[in-house]
Design a protein around this motif. Structure first.
Motif, PDB file in Angstrom:
ATOM      1  N   ILE A 292      -8.176 -10.253   5.636  1.00 35.30           N
ATOM      2  CA  ILE A 292      -7.062 -10.941   6.288  1.00 35.30           C
ATOM      3  C   ILE A 292      -7.481 -11.315   7.702  1.00 35.30           C
ATOM      4  O   ILE A 292      -7.812 -10.443   8.518  1.00 35.30           O
ATOM      5  N   GLU A 293      -7.483 -12.612   7.991  1.00 34.40           N
ATOM      6  CA  GLU A 293      -7.794 -13.072   9.348  1.00 34.40           C
ATOM      7  C   GLU A 293      -6.493 -13.352  10.083  1.00 34.40           C
ATOM      8  O   GLU A 293      -5.675 -14.156   9.642  1.00 34.40           O
ATOM      9  N   THR A 294      -6.290 -12.704  11.221  1.00 36.71           N
ATOM     10  CA  THR A 294      -5.077 -12.887  12.001  1.00 36.71           C
ATOM     11  C   THR A 294      -5.264 -13.996  13.030  1.00 36.71           C
ATOM     12  O   THR A 294      -6.373 -14.475  13.259  1.00 36.71           O
ATOM     13  N   THR A 295      -4.187 -14.358  13.686  1.00 31.89           N
ATOM     14  CA  THR A 295      -4.285 -15.291  14.799  1.00 31.89           C
ATOM     15  C   THR A 295      -4.808 -14.555  16.022  1.00 31.89           C
ATOM     16  O   THR A 295      -4.833 -13.325  16.077  1.00 31.89           O
ATOM     17  N   GLY A 296      -5.208 -15.322  17.041  1.00 31.51           N
ATOM     18  CA  GLY A 296      -5.771 -14.721  18.243  1.00 31.51           C
ATOM     19  C   GLY A 296      -4.793 -13.919  19.065  1.00 31.51           C
ATOM     20  O   GLY A 296      -5.194 -13.119  19.916  1.00 31.51           O
ATOM     21  N   LEU A 297      -3.496 -14.097  18.833  1.00 35.33           N
ATOM     22  CA  LEU A 297      -2.484 -13.379  19.613  1.00 35.33           C
ATOM     23  C   LEU A 297      -1.769 -12.320  18.784  1.00 35.33           C
ATOM     24  O   LEU A 297      -0.759 -11.762  19.217  1.00 35.33           O
ATOM     25  N   ALA A 298      -2.305 -12.023  17.601  1.00 37.78           N
ATOM     26  CA  ALA A 298      -1.618 -11.118  16.683  1.00 37.78           C
ATOM     27  C   ALA A 298      -1.944  -9.658  16.968  1.00 37.78           C
ATOM     28  O   ALA A 298      -3.034  -9.316  17.416  1.00 37.78           O
ATOM     29  N   ASP A 299      -0.971  -8.804  16.679  1.00 35.53           N
ATOM     30  CA  ASP A 299      -1.182  -7.363  16.659  1.00 35.53           C
ATOM     31  C   ASP A 299      -1.477  -7.003  15.202  1.00 35.53           C
ATOM     32  O   ASP A 299      -0.638  -7.227  14.329  1.00 35.53           O
ATOM     33  N   PRO A 300      -2.644  -6.437  14.895  1.00 32.48           N
ATOM     34  CA  PRO A 300      -3.009  -6.190  13.497  1.00 32.48           C
ATOM     35  C   PRO A 300      -2.283  -5.019  12.850  1.00 32.48           C
ATOM     36  O   PRO A 300      -2.331  -4.858  11.629  1.00 32.48           O
ATOM     37  N   THR A 301      -1.585  -4.203  13.623  1.00 31.65           N
ATOM     38  CA  THR A 301      -1.002  -2.990  13.040  1.00 31.65           C
ATOM     39  C   THR A 301       0.097  -3.242  12.006  1.00 31.65           C
ATOM     40  O   THR A 301       0.200  -2.471  11.042  1.00 31.65           O
ATOM     41  N   PRO A 302       0.939  -4.283  12.123  1.00 35.87           N
ATOM     42  CA  PRO A 302       1.945  -4.502  11.079  1.00 35.87           C
ATOM     43  C   PRO A 302       1.330  -4.744   9.701  1.00 35.87           C
ATOM     44  O   PRO A 302       1.975  -4.488   8.681  1.00 35.87           O
ATOM     45  N   ILE A 303       0.091  -5.235   9.667  1.00 36.46           N
ATOM     46  CA  ILE A 303      -0.568  -5.439   8.381  1.00 36.46           C
ATOM     47  C   ILE A 303      -0.798  -4.108   7.689  1.00 36.46           C
ATOM     48  O   ILE A 303      -0.519  -3.937   6.495  1.00 36.46           O
ATOM     49  N   ALA A 304      -1.292  -3.133   8.444  1.00 40.70           N
ATOM     50  CA  ALA A 304      -1.509  -1.799   7.877  1.00 40.70           C
ATOM     51  C   ALA A 304      -0.195  -1.209   7.383  1.00 40.70           C
ATOM     52  O   ALA A 304      -0.140  -0.581   6.322  1.00 40.70           O
ATOM     53  N   GLN A 305       0.870  -1.423   8.127  1.00 46.51           N
ATOM     54  CA  GLN A 305       2.165  -0.895   7.729  1.00 46.51           C
ATOM     55  C   GLN A 305       2.682  -1.578   6.472  1.00 46.51           C
ATOM     56  O   GLN A 305       3.323  -0.947   5.621  1.00 46.51           O
ATOM     57  N   THR A 306       2.374  -2.864   6.315  1.00 49.00           N
ATOM     58  CA  THR A 306       2.796  -3.601   5.129  1.00 49.00           C
ATOM     59  C   THR A 306       2.131  -3.055   3.872  1.00 49.00           C
ATOM     60  O   THR A 306       2.745  -2.957   2.807  1.00 49.00           O
ATOM     61  N   LEU A 307       0.868  -2.657   4.005  1.00 49.16           N
ATOM     62  CA  LEU A 307       0.117  -2.187   2.841  1.00 49.16           C
ATOM     63  C   LEU A 307       0.696  -0.904   2.264  1.00 49.16           C
ATOM     64  O   LEU A 307       0.559  -0.646   1.064  1.00 49.16           O
ATOM     65  N   VAL A 308       1.319  -0.091   3.107  1.00 52.38           N
ATOM     66  CA  VAL A 308       1.886   1.163   2.614  1.00 52.38           C
ATOM     67  C   VAL A 308       3.403   1.089   2.460  1.00 52.38           C
ATOM     68  O   VAL A 308       3.996   1.898   1.753  1.00 52.38           O
ATOM     69  N   GLY A 309       4.025   0.108   3.101  1.00 48.93           N
ATOM     70  CA  GLY A 309       5.476   0.003   3.029  1.00 48.93           C
ATOM     71  C   GLY A 309       5.971  -0.602   1.741  1.00 48.93           C
ATOM     72  O   GLY A 309       7.117  -0.372   1.333  1.00 48.93           O
ATOM     73  N   ASP A 310       5.151  -1.388   1.081  1.00 41.41           N
ATOM     74  CA  ASP A 310       5.504  -2.029  -0.182  1.00 41.41           C
ATOM     75  C   ASP A 310       4.974  -1.168  -1.332  1.00 41.41           C
ATOM     76  O   ASP A 310       3.766  -1.007  -1.494  1.00 41.41           O
ATOM     77  N   LEU A 311       5.862  -0.610  -2.140  1.00 43.13           N
ATOM     78  CA  LEU A 311       5.467   0.326  -3.192  1.00 43.13           C
ATOM     79  C   LEU A 311       4.496  -0.309  -4.176  1.00 43.13           C
ATOM     80  O   LEU A 311       3.510   0.314  -4.589  1.00 43.13           O
TER      81      LEU A 311
END
Length: 354
Positions: free
Chosen positions: A101-120
């Protein structure tokens, strides 16, 4: 801990504006190993992949000529990942073994990690593999000083890739290395212009993979001598002369790196309760936590790795990496007092022992 984890590893590629994310991505995908990579790109990405490498298939899905898949997300990350996985199952998307996953230059990458575990559903199909951050060798030090996004991207990374070293002055490179080490002393730093392939160091040693965890632990343990011990002493009242082993205190803005160390085996249940409470209260400020824990009755240490509120299932190593069997926990935090964290753990454990 999962053994023989067959879930698809997900790598997050981030970095500040113009730091060379897409150039690095193109390089990684152009090699043999890149043929098995699917790529999710944020639609706000400042640079698109070169048209020579990409063939448009649908409005949201692109296929690179080497067989990689690229999806420009028009909705949320969850939908993009599901479409990619379902497409592979249905045969409408070429086979892949990894998602990047390539983020934008102003993105915080941590919500991606949270998405991976938040969705069953996603949690059963994918897992976080690592976070890679590109740092501009020419402007990176200044960007970290002046842009909070750049600082957080560097602080949260497992791998820091220094770009533009072929055109930067030697003093600029050294300044960039010094700055990123101050922000994140436990991440591996790589040169994007080294002749050897970057693939093995970026992907083959997976910080969240039990099969390669031992090598990862060895790497970050080497950094411990230069990381400040919170509170000026170790837990459980060890003698005064030993704790000066870690004297350097890294503090960049309000981001700080520190460690907590204890010689006694940790009460695993008590520690988990304390950690859960800490994350519940301060999750967004706990950028990274890495730990090697001595737990009673375990043959080797328990390896801890968190990204803000995301706690990776702890891994058990079959043996200790060296003769030091103390528990060591490294924190990279923002806006939290190291002494407060150390004090809360020490008090919590001491109360249970009374």
């Amino acid at each position: 801990m999962r053994k023989n984890d067959e879930r698809i590893p997900v790598t997050v590629l981030t970095g500040f504006l113009g730091s060379g994310k897409t150039t690095l991505l193109q390089r990684l995908l152009s090699g043999e190993e890149g043929a098995g990579v699917a790529v999710l790109m944020n639609e706000l990405g400042e640079v698109s992949l070169d048209d020579l490498y990409i063939q448009k298939m649908t409005e949201t899905t692109l296929v690179l000529k080497n067989g990689c898949v690229c999806c420009s997300m028009r909705s949320d990350l969850q939908k993009g990942l599901r479409e990619l996985i379902d497409g592979r199952t249905a045969g409408t998307v070429p086979p892949f073994t990894r998602i990047l996953i390539e983020t934008t230059g102003l993105a915080d990458p941590t919500p991606i990690a949270q998405t991976l575990v938040g969705d069953l559903m996603l949690r059963r199909q994918v897992r976080l593999a690592n976070i890679i951050t590109t740092i501009d060798a020419i402007f990176g030090a200044g960007q970290i000083d002046t842009h909070a996004e750049s600082m957080r991207q560097a602080a949260i990374a497992d791998r820091l890739v220094l770009t533009k070293t072929d055109i930067a002055e030697p003093e600029q490179i050294e300044q960039a290395k010094k700055k990123i080490h101050q922000v994140n002393p436990v991440a591996m730093v790589l040169d994007a212009n080294e002749e050897e392939s970057l693939w093995p160091m970026l992907f083959d040693i997976d910080p969240f993979n039990p099969d390669t965890k031992s090598a990862e632990v060895q790497a970050w343990l080497k950094c411990l001598p230069k990381i400040h011990v919170a509170g000026g002493h170790r837990i459980h009242g060890e003698t005064e002369h030993v704790h000066h082993y870690h004297e350097e205190h890294h503090e960049e803005g309000d981001i700080q790196t520190f460690s907590i160390r204890t010689e006694k085996p940790l009460n695993w249940t008590a520690f988990c309760i304390w950690l859960s409470a800490l994350i519940h209260r301060h999750g967004p400020q706990l950028l990274r936590i890495k730990g090697l824990l001595n737990v009673p009755d375990a043959l080797g240490p328990v390896v801890l790795n968190t990204v803000q509120s995301h706690i990776t299932p702890p891994m058990h190593l079959e043996e200790w990496p060296n003769e030091d069997h103390s528990s060591r926990i490294v924190f990279i935090v923002q806006g939290i007092s190291p002494d407060l964290v150390e004090y809360s753990l020490r008090r919590f454990l001491s109360i249970l022992e009374d």
